[in-house]
Design a protein around this motif. Structure first.
Motif, short mmCIF file in Angstrom:
data_model
loop_
_atom_site.label_atom_id
_atom_site.label_comp_id
_atom_site.label_asym_id
_atom_site.label_seq_id
_atom_site.Cartn_x
_atom_site.Cartn_y
_atom_site.Cartn_z
N MET A 289 59.33 11.42 -50.74
CA MET A 289 59.64 12.58 -49.97
C MET A 289 60.77 12.28 -48.93
O MET A 289 60.97 11.13 -48.34
CB MET A 289 58.27 12.89 -49.05
N ALA A 290 61.79 13.12 -48.92
CA ALA A 290 62.85 13.16 -47.97
C ALA A 290 62.56 12.87 -46.58
O ALA A 290 61.29 13.49 -45.91
CB ALA A 290 63.87 14.03 -48.20
N ARG A 291 63.10 12.28 -45.57
CA ARG A 291 62.87 12.08 -44.22
C ARG A 291 63.18 13.51 -43.51
O ARG A 291 64.20 14.17 -43.93
CB ARG A 291 63.86 10.99 -43.81
N ARG A 292 62.39 13.59 -42.54
CA ARG A 292 62.55 15.07 -42.03
C ARG A 292 62.99 14.70 -40.51
O ARG A 292 62.74 13.65 -40.18
CB ARG A 292 61.18 15.53 -41.76
N PHE A 293 64.15 15.46 -40.18
CA PHE A 293 64.82 15.11 -38.91
C PHE A 293 64.01 15.69 -37.84
O PHE A 293 63.51 16.90 -37.82
CB PHE A 293 66.18 15.74 -38.95
N HIS B 54 65.36 18.29 -43.67
CA HIS B 54 65.21 17.04 -44.13
C HIS B 54 66.80 16.50 -44.73
O HIS B 54 67.61 17.16 -44.84
CB HIS B 54 64.40 17.23 -45.70
N ALA B 55 66.53 15.22 -44.91
CA ALA B 55 67.69 14.40 -45.54
C ALA B 55 67.86 14.95 -47.07
O ALA B 55 67.24 15.28 -47.45
CB ALA B 55 67.47 13.00 -45.55
N ILE B 56 69.42 15.00 -47.34
CA ILE B 56 69.54 15.49 -48.50
C ILE B 56 69.28 14.65 -49.69
O ILE B 56 69.45 13.47 -49.35
CB ILE B 56 71.05 16.12 -48.56
#
Length: 158
Positions: free
Chosen positions: A1-5, A104-106
């Motif tokens: 899962m992409a990191r959420r900012f 999220h990070a792309i």
């Protein structure tokens, strides 16, 4: 899962001036990468392949391979920073971040689309970036094509 900012409510869409400033900073870094890449390519052609000095840079294969390596090295630079933390070094200086529409990070695929459409935007005499002035959400062609957005981060608290 992409990191959420974090702190997504504190960011706003980036304008053209900040984007161009960050692009200028990153252009200096990419030129440095290209100089290193060209030097390594020269060493490889000269010493590993064994061509004499007067034949270096002559011929379709040498020119095409250098251009391909330069494009790939520039993509690696941008993709690494965009996918990792959303910011290249130029973007950090201008407090910009690229992220998905939901914060999220792309992904690597989105980075590839951004990179390819960025070249198209520049080839169209910058129209892809001037689009920011006319789009209601301040999106450029790379933003629209990749489903991402570039946002301005607030100044850090002192």
């Amino acid at each position: 899962m992409a990191r959420r900012f974090p702190n997504l409510d504190d960011v706003w869409p980036a304008g053209l001036g900040r984007r161009l400033g960050a692009m200028l900073y990153d252009a200096f870094l990419v030129v440095a990468i290209w100089l290193l890449t060209a030097g390594l390519h020269l060493l490889a052609v000269r010493h590993l392949v064994g061509l004499p000095a007067e034949q270096v840079g002559v011929g379709f294969l040498q020119v095409a391979s250098l251009r391909l390596i330069m494009l790939v090295s520039a993509f690696a630079f941008f993709a690494f920073f965009w996918c990792r933390g959303g910011m290249t070094l130029g973007m950090q200086a201008w407090r910009l971040r690229v992220q998905t529409r939901d914060g999220h990070a792309i992904s690597l695929r989105q980075a590839m689309v951004r990179y390819l459409v960025a070249w198209l935007s520049v080839a169209a005499l910058g129209l892809g970036y001037l689009w920011v002035l006319f789009d209601a959400e301040r999106r450029s062609w790379p933003d629209i094509a990749s489903g991402t957005r570039v946002v301005v981060l607030p100044k850090p608290a002192r």
